[in-house]
Scaffold this active site. Structure first.
Site, mmCIF file in Angstrom:
data_model
loop_
_atom_site.group_PDB
_atom_site.id
_atom_site.type_symbol
_atom_site.label_atom_id
_atom_site.label_comp_id
_atom_site.label_asym_id
_atom_site.label_seq_id
_atom_site.Cartn_x
_atom_site.Cartn_y
_atom_site.Cartn_z
ATOM 1 N N ASP A 1 -9.772 5.407 7.229
ATOM 2 C CA ASP A 1 -9.756 4.114 6.545
ATOM 3 C C ASP A 1 -11.000 3.356 7.035
ATOM 4 O O ASP A 1 -11.602 3.737 8.051
ATOM 5 C CB ASP A 1 -8.468 3.363 6.954
ATOM 6 C CG ASP A 1 -8.510 1.905 6.550
ATOM 7 O OD1 ASP A 1 -8.823 1.624 5.381
ATOM 8 O OD2 ASP A 1 -8.239 1.042 7.419
ATOM 9 N N ASP B 1 -11.715 -0.686 6.542
ATOM 10 C CA ASP B 1 -11.487 -2.054 7.026
ATOM 11 C C ASP B 1 -10.423 -2.090 8.109
ATOM 12 O O ASP B 1 -9.291 -1.665 7.893
ATOM 13 C CB ASP B 1 -11.087 -2.954 5.854
ATOM 14 C CG ASP B 1 -12.211 -3.074 4.848
ATOM 15 O OD1 ASP B 1 -13.301 -3.489 5.257
ATOM 16 O OD2 ASP B 1 -12.017 -2.720 3.675
HETATM 17 C C1 XBP Z 1 -8.826 -3.131 2.927
HETATM 18 C C2 XBP Z 1 -8.630 -4.191 1.968
HETATM 19 C C3 XBP Z 1 -9.732 -4.604 1.110
HETATM 20 C C4 XBP Z 1 -10.722 -5.589 1.642
HETATM 21 C C5 XBP Z 1 -11.493 -6.168 0.490
HETATM 22 O O1 XBP Z 1 -7.641 -2.349 3.064
HETATM 23 O O2 XBP Z 1 -7.538 -4.668 1.797
HETATM 24 O O3 XBP Z 1 -9.131 -5.223 0.033
HETATM 25 O O4 XBP Z 1 -10.041 -6.623 2.314
HETATM 26 O O5 XBP Z 1 -12.177 -5.222 -0.220
HETATM 27 P P1 XBP Z 1 -7.712 -0.912 3.735
HETATM 28 P P2 XBP Z 1 -12.683 -5.511 -1.723
HETATM 29 O O6 XBP Z 1 -8.360 -1.076 5.062
HETATM 30 O O7 XBP Z 1 -6.277 -0.504 3.874
HETATM 31 O O8 XBP Z 1 -8.468 -0.001 2.803
HETATM 32 O O9 XBP Z 1 -12.897 -6.981 -1.861
HETATM 33 O O10 XBP Z 1 -13.974 -4.742 -1.850
HETATM 34 O O11 XBP Z 1 -11.622 -5.025 -2.662
HETATM 35 MG MG MG Z 2 -7.487 -0.922 6.971
#
Ligand code: XBP
Ligand code: MG
Length: 249
Positions: free
Chosen positions: A9, A11
């Site tokens: 993953d 973020d």
């Molecule tokens: C990450 C997210 C994303 C970012 C925003 O979740 O929830 O929505 O916050 O990204 P994970 P965008 O780590 O579970 O993938 O604005 O580009 O959609």
């Molecule tokens: Mg995440």
């Protein structure tokens, strides 16, 4: 079964991007559009329950501005806000102010040296991923990841398993020879739903999440000189995550 690939993953897992990355970028986009919406640290924690930036904006308006008109114009506003947010966020990443989390770079190097395949499965926009990689590991790191599964590539975002299933299909591997790395409950639901054994590294926003089913829950991946804390499960004979520890999971 021999371990063949690691799927990450982005973020919260590769880097702490939410509080001081995505959040201020959303706020700046709202400001530039003349909107008085502001997501403070606490509110953003609540909004993180919804994955995907466009989906998050829609949820926020539904919840906090229920009388806002939801017409075609609203659809294009959301799309424009999200484009602006992506531009602002990638500019921020380009300053190099958001580093990788502890142990990430070390583990990626070790995995590559051992011939493991690497992939990414995230709900965030593809250019956010490539910009983060470029500004933390260098341009050439983009080629380290055989598959970058991101954003709207599958309609159902995490917690649905679709993004991991898509990555597995591209890798042409079964879940049993891969490991996933996640930081959140939605992410874990997604990876477990795809049948993947999952290592969770928590952060401030996800520390209170429910991580039933995780192979192990850690403070971070740790480094040889900075051990990680084991919060759930067992990291057999190890105080940081390396390939030897992963193989024992
Ligand atoms: C990450 C997210 C994303 C970012 C925003 O979740 O929830 O929505 O916050 O990204 P994970 P965008 O780590 O579970 O993938 O604005 O580009 O959609
Ligand atoms: Mg995440």
């Amino acid at each position: 079964m021999k371990l063949q690939a690691l799927i990450f993953d982005v973020d919260g897992t590769l880097a702490d991007t939410e509080r001081d990355g995505h959040r201020p970028a959303f706020n700046q986009a709202f400001k530039e559009a003349g909107l008085d919406w502001h997501w403070d640290v606490a509110l953003y924690g609540e909004l993180l329950a919804v994955t995907g930036g466009k989906e998050r904006i829609r949820y926020f308006v539904e919840r906090y501005h229920p009388n806002y008109k939801k017409d075609e114009e609203f659809d294009s506003l959301v799309a424009q806000l999200h484009r602006d947010k992506t531009r602002i966020y990638t500019e921020l990443l380009s300053t190099g102010k958001i580093p990788l989390r502890a142990g990430v770079k070390r583990l990626l190097f070790e995995a590559r040296a051992a011939g493991l395949r690497l992939a990414i499965a995230t709900t965030t926009t593809p250019e956010n991923v490539t910009t983060l990689l470029k500004h933390t590991l260098g341009e050439e790191s983009l080629s380290w990841f055989e598959v970058i599964a991101a954003g709207d590539i599958v309609p159902a975002k995490k917690p649905a398993p679709d993004i991991y299933l898509w990555a597995l299909k591209k890798l042409q591997l079964g879940a049993e020879v891969c490991l996933a790395f996640e930081d959140s409950e939605n992410g874990l639901k997604s990876s477990l739903g795809a049948g993947l054994k999952t290592i969770v590294t928590i952060n401030d926003y996800t520390a209170n999440h429910q991580f039933d089913g995780a192979a192990v829950v850690l403070s971070d991946l740790g480094e040889p000189d900075v051990p990680c804390q084991v919060l759930q499960g067992i990291l057999d004979g190890s105080y940081y995550v390396d390939l030897a520890a992963l193989t024992k999971l």
